[in-house]
Design a protein around this motif. Structure first.
Motif, PDB file in Angstrom:
ATOM      1  N   ARG B 237       0.849  -1.181   0.000  1.00  0.00           N
ATOM      2  CA  ARG B 237       0.000   0.000   0.000  1.00  0.00           C
ATOM      3  C   ARG B 237       0.891   1.239   0.000  1.00  0.00           C
ATOM      4  N   LYS B 238       0.331   2.354  -0.416  1.00  0.00           N
ATOM      5  CA  LYS B 238       1.113   3.598  -0.529  1.00  0.00           C
ATOM      6  C   LYS B 238       1.913   3.915   0.733  1.00  0.00           C
ATOM      7  N   ASP B 239       1.319   3.603   1.903  1.00  0.00           N
ATOM      8  CA  ASP B 239       2.010   3.927   3.155  1.00  0.00           C
ATOM      9  C   ASP B 239       2.913   2.788   3.638  1.00  0.00           C
ATOM     10  N   GLY B 240       3.117   1.790   2.786  1.00  0.00           N
ATOM     11  CA  GLY B 240       4.023   0.700   3.153  1.00  0.00           C
ATOM     12  C   GLY B 240       3.342  -0.468   3.844  1.00  0.00           C
ATOM     13  N   ALA B 241       2.028  -0.408   3.979  1.00  0.00           N
ATOM     14  CA  ALA B 241       1.305  -1.496   4.661  1.00  0.00           C
ATOM     15  C   ALA B 241       1.177  -2.714   3.752  1.00  0.00           C
ATOM     16  N   LEU B 242       1.055  -3.874   4.371  1.00  0.00           N
ATOM     17  CA  LEU B 242       0.749  -5.096   3.632  1.00  0.00           C
ATOM     18  C   LEU B 242      -0.622  -4.932   2.991  1.00  0.00           C
ATOM     19  N   ASP B 243      -0.713  -5.209   1.685  1.00  0.00           N
ATOM     20  CA  ASP B 243      -2.000  -5.114   0.991  1.00  0.00           C
ATOM     21  C   ASP B 243      -2.023  -6.165  -0.106  1.00  0.00           C
ATOM     22  N   PHE B 244      -3.035  -7.018  -0.088  1.00  0.00           N
ATOM     23  CA  PHE B 244      -3.090  -8.093  -1.087  1.00  0.00           C
ATOM     24  C   PHE B 244      -3.801  -7.665  -2.370  1.00  0.00           C
ATOM     25  N   TYR B 245      -4.658  -6.639  -2.275  1.00  0.00           N
ATOM     26  CA  TYR B 245      -5.479  -6.306  -3.437  1.00  0.00           C
ATOM     27  C   TYR B 245      -4.869  -5.236  -4.332  1.00  0.00           C
ATOM     28  N   HIS B 246      -4.256  -4.238  -3.719  1.00  0.00           N
ATOM     29  CA  HIS B 246      -3.761  -3.152  -4.566  1.00  0.00           C
ATOM     30  C   HIS B 246      -2.589  -2.438  -3.905  1.00  0.00           C
ATOM     31  N   GLY B 247      -1.729  -1.869  -4.737  1.00  0.00           N
ATOM     32  CA  GLY B 247      -0.612  -1.107  -4.200  1.00  0.00           C
ATOM     33  C   GLY B 247       0.423  -0.838  -5.280  1.00  0.00           C
ATOM     34  N   ALA B 248       1.584  -0.388  -4.823  1.00  0.00           N
ATOM     35  CA  ALA B 248       2.692  -0.133  -5.743  1.00  0.00           C
ATOM     36  C   ALA B 248       3.713  -1.260  -5.598  1.00  0.00           C
ATOM     37  N   MET B 249       4.531  -1.450  -6.619  1.00  0.00           N
ATOM     38  CA  MET B 249       5.545  -2.507  -6.554  1.00  0.00           C
ATOM     39  C   MET B 249       6.739  -2.036  -5.728  1.00  0.00           C
ATOM     40  N   ARG B 250       7.201  -2.957  -4.870  1.00  0.00           N
ATOM     41  CA  ARG B 250       8.410  -2.668  -4.111  1.00  0.00           C
ATOM     42  C   ARG B 250       9.260  -3.945  -4.100  1.00  0.00           C
ATOM     43  N   ALA B 251      10.582  -3.774  -4.208  1.00  0.00           N
ATOM     44  CA  ALA B 251      11.478  -4.932  -4.105  1.00  0.00           C
ATOM     45  C   ALA B 251      12.620  -4.578  -3.174  1.00  0.00           C
ATOM     46  N   VAL B 252      13.027  -5.560  -2.371  1.00  0.00           N
ATOM     47  CA  VAL B 252      14.196  -5.358  -1.507  1.00  0.00           C
ATOM     48  C   VAL B 252      15.198  -6.478  -1.774  1.00  0.00           C
TER      49      VAL B 252
END
Ligand code: SF4
Lengths: 237, 482
Positions: B237-252
């Protein structure tokens, strides 16, 4: 002044029924709460006798109940094992002659062919699948024609017309080569209500009003609650 | 003489996989590969189909998580119908979320209890005749009952939102075809006992505790089995929360350094490449910035908990803090901890389902929105097994002209290969004989990631395990089956 209706008497599988002269066996049976399955029939339009699913037997002869007028004293055989099996085989033929993928078809639950297959408890067709190469005609603005599913019942040809009575659908060639055509300009000009009617008029998912697929949830579709024909059978209960 | 061991097909993994392990003359592993032997057809046969059919059609990819495909396709088709992800009506978005978290709930319950728990409870050397869900039923009735009911609850949520437990129709381009009636809501909130949401949340929490307890008693196995560093990818999620349905891509990366952050998934092609290797039908995705050799990544529960900053529900957040503390805030790279992460997500899903059930938006009636049509759409969701990409192009006649799907299993292709390699190197290498326990460990490694090869390759069915031993010239030396 309309002519007075002449009552006549007949039986379906021994059940005493009443009708009026000039009615077809199918209409008369329906008025007496007897369901005779049919696919190409559409109330209010000339019967075509195209699908033969309504085949009944009178005095040893089989005939299409949708075209045959009922007569005084007629003894109609309807729900008997050999006729039912023949009807089932016709339904199976319609399945193998086209490409019917119920699980992904938006007409699923509202499709009369599928509903009849359920009513007749069709599991696997006894005939080999033909897998014909057919096309999807999607260039129209409102109407999409999915030839893979067409059963050539001609309901659309008979029943979908513009306000000035021009036919929107037509048929090319004959027999197994028969193909339905659509005048996409006329189809695009159909008012919304009529475009939806055209979709409803097609017993299968061949005529589709574009972009309305799956808007009716499972559970609310026409045949989700009761099998096809239940309305006729219940009307006389 | 060099030997080649073939393990096929892998049991309790949906679909058809084959593992080949090549030994050199000294019986050391020289190469190991997880092959996917079926051919993928969905991208081809959706072509020509009307776009609104896609969400219903493509869900047939899978019988375990069809909702993920249904929703990823629906999200792509929203864009085509001119509705952006934040443009859905609140009722439509929340109904979809409810469907998705319901599916997460049932799939995680199924995966852990039915597919993975037998390995943990009975051990890899146990007789396969009891090392299965029937064995659990016979030896631990309480656990087995909960397993069945947790899954059933998730399916009831799907039924109420999609019309059917498997392969329903709920999501349509631009929205949803039904809301949640007050009766449906009350049935999910309150019963029939024990199928009420509070019991489900309590059981999910106990499942996490069960795993933590198992971990404390089997630390060596849990921490070392198929552990290896990797990158991790997920939506957040935009604020960094776990979200299964929608959000932005992030990789570490393996140390937690961000490789991608706040990436709009519609641009995924800029960041993700797919490598084709001659020996597998399944592609190997990678992060373009790191290249083919270094850019592979994990997806799924472990990756999600490594990527997100927090979990936006209290009980799962508490468990997440313990999970994170175990690796001192760094990414967790232990394959068997996937199950731990999975159960935390099970708990989180239960909590989200409850929040949604209490939300009056679900009884409102604005279901569908329409906008100006577009020719291309991308939809991503976090499926139970990881990030799922759906990408379509549609022509002027409304027919699909191109489809590209990157499913979770494909995203995890390289990690699963690494996990199998770990087993080959650590368990099989140097041994002359292939024991049942060794083969079981290969399966356990794969199963930690994904029980569902069919979704990547679209085959159905499951077969018994067959093991074949070849020499370097391809002659069959030995064959074991069960
Ligand atoms: S398009 Fe539909 S209504 Fe027309 S002939 Fe074919 S099946 Fe019958």
């Amino acid at each position: 002044m309309s002519k007075p209706k002449t009552p006549i008497h007949f039986t379906v599988d021994g059940k005493k029924c009443q009708a009026f002269l000039g009615q077809t066996i199918l209409q008369a049976a329906k008025d007496n709460g007897v369901y005779i399955p049919a696919l190409c029939r559409w109330e209010g339009f000339e019967p075509a006798g195209a699908c033969r699913v309504c085949t009944v037997r009178v005095a040893g002869r089989t005939m299409a109940a949708c075209t045959q007028p009922v007569t005084e004293g007629m003894a109609v055989e309807n729900n008997v094992p050999d006729l039912q099996d023949m009807r089932k085989s016709l339904i199976e033929m319609l399945f193998v002659e086209g490409n019917h993928m119920c699980p992904t078809c938006e007409k699923s639950g509202n499709c009369e062919l599928q509903a009849l297959a359920y009513r007749f408890q069709m599991l696997v067709p006894r005939f080999p699948f033909q897998f014909p190469a057919r096309k999807v005609e999607a260039a129209g603005k409102k109407i999409l024609l999915e030839h893979n599913r067409c059963i050539k019942c001609l309901r659309c040809v008979r029943g979908v017309r513009t306000r000035d009575n021009k036919a929107v659908f037509g048929a090319l060639r004959r027999s197994r080569d028969k193909e339905i055509t659509v005048d996409q300009a006329l189809a695009a000009a159909l008012p919304e209500k009529q475009a939806r009617q055209a979709m409803d008029r097609c017993p299968v998912g061949s005529i589709l009003r574009k972009e309305v697929g799956f808007v009716v949830p499972i559970g609310k579709r026409k045949y989700d609650k009761e099998p096809i024909g239940s309305d006729v059978e219940k009307a006389k209960d | 003489m060099a030997r080649k061991i073939v393990i096929e097909p892998v049991t309790r993994v949906e679909g058809h996989g084959k593992v080949t392990i090549r030994l050199d003359d000294k019986n050391n592993v020289s190469q190991s590969r997880l092959h996917i032997v079926e051919f993928r057809g969905f991208e081809r046969f959706v072509q020509g189909r009307p776009y609104w059919e896609a969400p219903v059609l493509v869900q047939r990819l899978c019988g375990i998580c069809p909702v993920s495909h249904h929703l990823a396709a629906a999200k792509a088709m929203d864009v085509i119908a001119g509705v952006d992800a934040d443009g859905l009506s609140p009722t439509a978005e929340k109904m979809r979320r409810l469907m998705h978290y319901g599916q997460m709930f049932q799939s995680h319950a199924l995966h852990f209890f039915h597919l993975a728990a037998p390995d943990l409870l009975f051990g890899a050397d146990a007789d396969p005749a009891i090392r299965n869900v029937i064995g659990i039923i016979l030896t631990n009735k309480e656990l087995a009952t909960r397993a069945v009911l947790l899954r059933k609850y998730g399916q009831e949520v799907i039924l109420a939102t999609a019309g059917k437990k498997i392969h329903g129709t709920g999501a349509i381009p631009g929205g949803i075809n039904k809301n949640l009636t007050a009766e449906e809501r009350d049935a999910l909130l309150r019963g029939p006992a024990p199928l009420d949401i509070d019991t489900m949340i309590a059981w999910a929490e106990e499942a996490v505790e069960f795993l933590k307890d198992y971990h404390s008693k089997n630390r060596e196995l849990m921490d070392s089995f198929a552990a290896f560093p990797s990158n991790h990818l997920s939506l957040v999620r935009k604020d960094g929360a776990l979200d299964f349905y929608h959000g932005a891509m992030r990789a570490v990366d393996a140390d937690g350094k961000r490789i991608l952050d706040d990436v709009d998934y519609r641009d995924y092609l800029k960041y993700i490449g797919e490598e084709v290797r001659t020996w597998s039908y399944m592609k190997f995705p990678y992060l373009k910035s790191l290249g083919k050799a270094e850019g592979w990544y994990r997806v799924g529960p472990l990756a999600r908990l490594n990527v997100c900053d927090f979990i936006p529900t209290p009980r799962a957040q508490k468990q997440f803090e313990t999970f994170r503390a175990y690796t001192h805030g760094k990414p967790n790279n232990m394959s068997l901890h996937m199950h731990w992460a999975r159960l935390i997500e099970l708990l989180h899903s239960g909590e989200v389902i409850k929040e949604l059930l209490l939300d009056p938006d679900l009884q409102k009636t604005e279901l569908v929105r329409k906008g100006k049509k577009r020719g291309e759409g991308v939809g991503l969701v976090e499926a139970p097994r990881g990030t799922l990409f759906h990408h379509y192009q549609v022509d002027k006649n409304d027919q699909i002209s191109m489809a590209n799907l990157i499913v979770s299993t494909t995203n995890n292709n390289e990690p699963m290969n690494r996990a199998v390699r770990w087993v080959a190197m650590n368990v099989i290498s140097g041994k002359r004989e292939i024991t049942e326990g060794m083969l079981n460990r290969v399966e356990i490694a794969i199963r930690a990631y994904d029980p569902c090869l069919s979704c990547a390759t679209h085959a159905v069915g499951r077969m018994p395990l067959v093991v074949e031993l070849f020499d370097a010239d391809g002659n069959l030396l030995d064959r074991k089956s069960r």
